[in-house]
Design an enzyme around this catalytic site. Structure first.
Site, PDB file in Angstrom:
ATOM      1  N   ARG A  37     -57.834  21.630   1.964  1.00 53.68           N
ATOM      2  CA  ARG A  37     -57.013  21.212   0.839  1.00 53.68           C
ATOM      3  C   ARG A  37     -55.645  20.677   1.243  1.00 53.68           C
ATOM      4  NH1 ARG A  37     -55.658  25.435  -3.760  1.00 53.68           N
ATOM      5  NH2 ARG A  37     -57.837  25.942  -3.418  1.00 53.68           N
ATOM      6  N   HIS A  83     -66.579  16.138  -4.501  1.00 51.20           N
ATOM      7  CA  HIS A  83     -65.400  16.988  -4.675  1.00 51.20           C
ATOM      8  C   HIS A  83     -65.524  17.808  -5.963  1.00 51.20           C
ATOM      9  CE1 HIS A  83     -61.372  17.915  -3.251  1.00 51.20           C
ATOM     10  NE2 HIS A  83     -60.891  17.782  -4.461  1.00 51.20           N
ATOM     11  N   TYR A 127     -58.409   4.199 -19.051  1.00 53.05           N
ATOM     12  CA  TYR A 127     -57.710   2.921 -19.286  1.00 53.05           C
ATOM     13  C   TYR A 127     -57.455   2.131 -18.008  1.00 53.05           C
ATOM     14  CZ  TYR A 127     -56.695   5.093 -23.791  1.00 53.05           C
ATOM     15  OH  TYR A 127     -56.800   5.707 -25.002  1.00 53.05           O
TER      16      TYR A 127
END
Length: 751
Positions: A37, A83, A127
């Protein structure tokens, strides 16, 4: 009657020590945070989430120049295949890769609202659209040619790369930030052309040290520009050890206006600083009157940054005004360097600059070898197939006959022409159109070309020098794509020395200049009142405490405190408590011993001379500027040892000294008999059988000596009237004239 429920058999219970269980679980969590991570891989400079985003985009064929695809599609694919974490986390990571003010060399080309430097959020992923940039293409180049190792994804349904081929020095070029468990990483971005030049030097001289490489890598290169004001020594130290920090300042210039007015325009701000928060902070400080030199701040930014700072008046020094802003706002920011990375994808380690580049170069060589071996196998397979084709062409009729007549043509072909299984399969899978006359020539040409390529690959695999030369070519190509003359490759961050300013001037720049009255109680409590207050009758004090002294000053003034231990302490009026309370003990602001007390407290004006004296009657003249210390511990000036203590201080005005002891004897002698020193015990001023010195004064012989009695009435005597008290230094003196106060004090205070 209902059925009787039979309780289930209790499962086997294992007793585990809580400590062991916690250690095991926490270690597993810590390792997963460090490995999967927070820390980037030294080879491709990516964390797993970024690697998976790029690989997911590769699978969607989002190369530079191709049509954009919805971010929602990319995030969904990455989350579903590689993921298994929050979609928002994946999208946030992708957005940062696309922001040209966060990433020095963006890996994602975004279309739509991807946020801005003011800290506004990007549009939702339904968007926006995205595709890869040329930088990302370089990082992935060779992934289909077995350039890197693959591992099963989280559900074992497909495979993902352990590391990317990384044909771009991404670790240092784009930097990384991350907090793991027990360790963190913070790598600022750098200039790729400089990194490539350093890497090329490292290929020539593999043992080169980080210090040598700083000839090319001058320091970080932030996407938002700015100016690094660290010394060369501290930058060198940071890159050698892998730990340090950089002071980055905003870039500003002065613009002249009409009639001598001017403004300061800020065009670049430090990296990762949100512009809107910065403007808010400056406005807040203005309201709190903490920026007395600044008049107003405006944000006139459009595409480029343009922050306008107006001075309070045209007489303000622009450098000093900016210095006050740098000190109090994020216009100067400290960006840490902590080169903590995963070496070989497994071991967290802090590396220096040379080791970072070494890891990248070694990885490039590994990828080159893997790709070469892959290509070698491909060529060898193709040559085998071409050999089969040639045999088929030369014996085409017989081949057709076997295929038409035999039930199992494959073994028959292999037997008849001594073919391998691969060759037999290739012949059987051949199309009829491939039986053209021209084909034989084409096969022979391809065979010849492939054999030439194979020879080159074998030579490469057999020679380390060849390999490094090939890696060097690759690095040079990257350097040319992002050279210093290209818009993306041009260095943005500059280097400069911080301007030197007088500390006192800087301190003054932080405080609004206003009149105040400093009030000190007998017990040593201090406070300030706004304005010059002459009538102090209404002041209240703590029980058993009362007014000792009060004097006028300004918020920008510095005070000098002379204590019984012979030390002078400096105090800022601006830091003293104001308001309606009783103030605070003066010891809160200085480190004064418990058994020391205040002899005198006054405004430091500079340039005066003081006569200081101890109870034992020793003293000397000292320059006011020699009394100023910058620490809380103060500055030792008059050397005294207990039970002796500093007793008095007076400003030198005139040519004659008057001294009076506890024994009520007064002596006058010329001032030139007292030496001027910066520190010491001093010389004897008056001789005593018992008791010690009570007070001291200096005056001009022409004008005579004045003193005040306890009621504040003023008395004076001419030098003629004082003739019998005149003597030389260290005499005993005689009883003072009639009317001299019983307190044995001249009552003149500090002028």
């Amino acid at each position: 009657m209902g059925k009787r429920l039979i309780p289930p058999e209790p499962a086997e219970v294992h007793e585990v020590m809580l400590r062991d269980a916690l250690e095991e679980r926490y270690l597993a969590y810590a390792l997963s945070t460090i490995m999967h991570r927070a820390l980037p891989d030294a080879r491709d400079g990516l964390k797993p989430v970024h690697r998976r985003i790029l690989y997911g985009m590769r699978l969607l064929r989002l190369d530079p120049g191709t049509p954009f695809k919805k971010s929602a599609k990319i995030v969904g694919d990455v989350m579903g295949s590689f993921h298994p974490h929050g979609d928002q986390a994946i999208y946030d990571a992708m957005v940062r890769l696309a922001q040209d003010f966060s990433s020095r060399y963006p890996l994602v080309d975004g279309q739509g609202n991807f946020g801005n430097i003011d800290g506004d959020n990007p549009a939702a992923y339904r968007y926006t659209e995205a595709r890869m940039t040329e930088v990302a293409r370089l990082l992935l180049d060779g992934i289909d040619e077995d350039g890197v190792e693959f591992r099963p994804n989280y559900d074992g349904q497909s495979k993902e790369p352990v590391v990317l081929p990384g044909g771009f020095p991404n670790l240092l070029a784009n930097g990384a930030q991350g907090i793991a468990v027990g360790m963190a990483t913070s790598i600022p971005p750098h200039n790729v052309a400089e990194l490539c030049d350093a890497a090329l030097h490292l290929i020539d001289k593999p043992d080169a040290k980080s210090k040598t490489l700083l000839r090319w890598v001058k320091g970080p290169d932030f996407p938002t520009g700015g100016i690094v004001i660290d010394s060369k020594e501290s930058i060198t130290e940071a890159y050698m050890t892998g730990r340090g920090s950089f002071r980055v300042r905003a870039k500003w210039s002065q613009e002249e206006g009409a009639r001598g007015t001017w403004i300061v325009v800020i065009t670049e701000i430090p990296w990762l600083v949100q512009k809107s928060r910065l403007v808010e902070k400056i406005a807040e400080l203005l309201n709190e009157k903490k920026l007395p030199l600044v008049g107003d701040v405006r944000d006139e930014s459009a595409e480029d940054i343009r922050l306008v700072i107006e001075p309070k008046s045209r007489a303000v020094d622009p450098e000093l005004m900016m210095e006050s802003l740098f000190r109090l706002t994020e216009l100067e920011s400290r960006i840490p360097l902590n080169l903590n990375v995963l070496v070989k994808g497994r071991i967290p380690k802090v590396l220096g600059l040379a080791e970072c580049l070494r890891e990248w170069l070694d990885h490039l060589r590994d990828v080159l070898l893997r790709r070469s071996n892959y290509r070698k196998e491909q060529i060898e397979h193709r040559l085998e197939v071409l050999g089969g084709y040639l045999i088929a062409y030369l014996n085409i009729d017989k081949v057709i006959k076997i295929i038409r007549t035999e039930d199992e043509p494959k073994p028959a072909l292999m037997k008849a022409f001594k073919l391998t299984e691969v060759q037999a399969d290739a012949i059987l899978n051949m199309r009829l159109r491939s039986l053209r006359k021209l084909e034989e020539m084409e096969i022979r040409t391809e065979d010849k070309n492939l054999r030439g390529e194979l020879k080159g690959i074998k030579a490469l695999l057999g020679s380390e020098t060849e390999q490094w030369s090939k890696v060097g070519e690759q690095v040079r190509t990257v350097r040319d794509i992002f050279g210093p003359k290209t818009p993306l490759g041009k260095r943005r961050t500059l280097f400069a020395d911080a301007p030197e300013h007088d500390l006192a001037a800087i301190e003054e720049a932080f405080v609004e200049r206003e009149p105040v009255t400093v009030v000190v109680s007998e017990k040593g409590w201090v406070r300030t009142l706004k304005g010059h207050v002459a009538d102090l009758a209404g002041l209240t004090f703590k029980t058993d405490d009362k007014l000792d002294q009060a004097f006028f000053a300004e918020t920008t003034s510095k005070l000098l405190l002379f204590a019984t231990n012979g030390r002078f302490y400096s105090l800022d009026v601006a830091k003293l408590p104001g308001g309606r309370g009783h103030g605070e003990p003066i010891r809160m602001f200085i480190d004064m011993e418990q058994d020391a007390a205040i002899v005198s407290l006054f405004v430091n004006k500079g340039g005066r001379k003081f006569l200081v004296a101890s109870h034992e009657g020793q003293g000397f003249v000292v320059n006011e500027d020699d009394c100023v210390g910058n620490t809380r511990k103060g500055k030792q000036v008059l050397n005294v040892e207990m039970p002796n203590e500093a007793r008095t201080l007076t400003t030198v005005t005139g040519d004659t000294v008057a001294v009076i002891g506890d024994n009520r004897k007064m002596l006058l002698f010329p001032l030139d008999q007292v030496p001027e020193m910066a520190r010491g015990r001093g010389v004897r001023l008056q001789k005593y059988k018992d008791g010690g010195l009570s007070d001291i004064a200096t005056f001009d012989a022409k004008e005579g000596l004045t003193w005040k009695d306890s009621a504040g009435r003023e008395f004076s005597a001419t030098i003629k009237e004082l003739a019998e008290w005149r003597g030389t230094r260290a005499d005993a003196g005689r009883l003072p004239p009639k009317g001299f106060p019983k307190s044995n004090k001249f009552g003149r205070g500090m002028e």
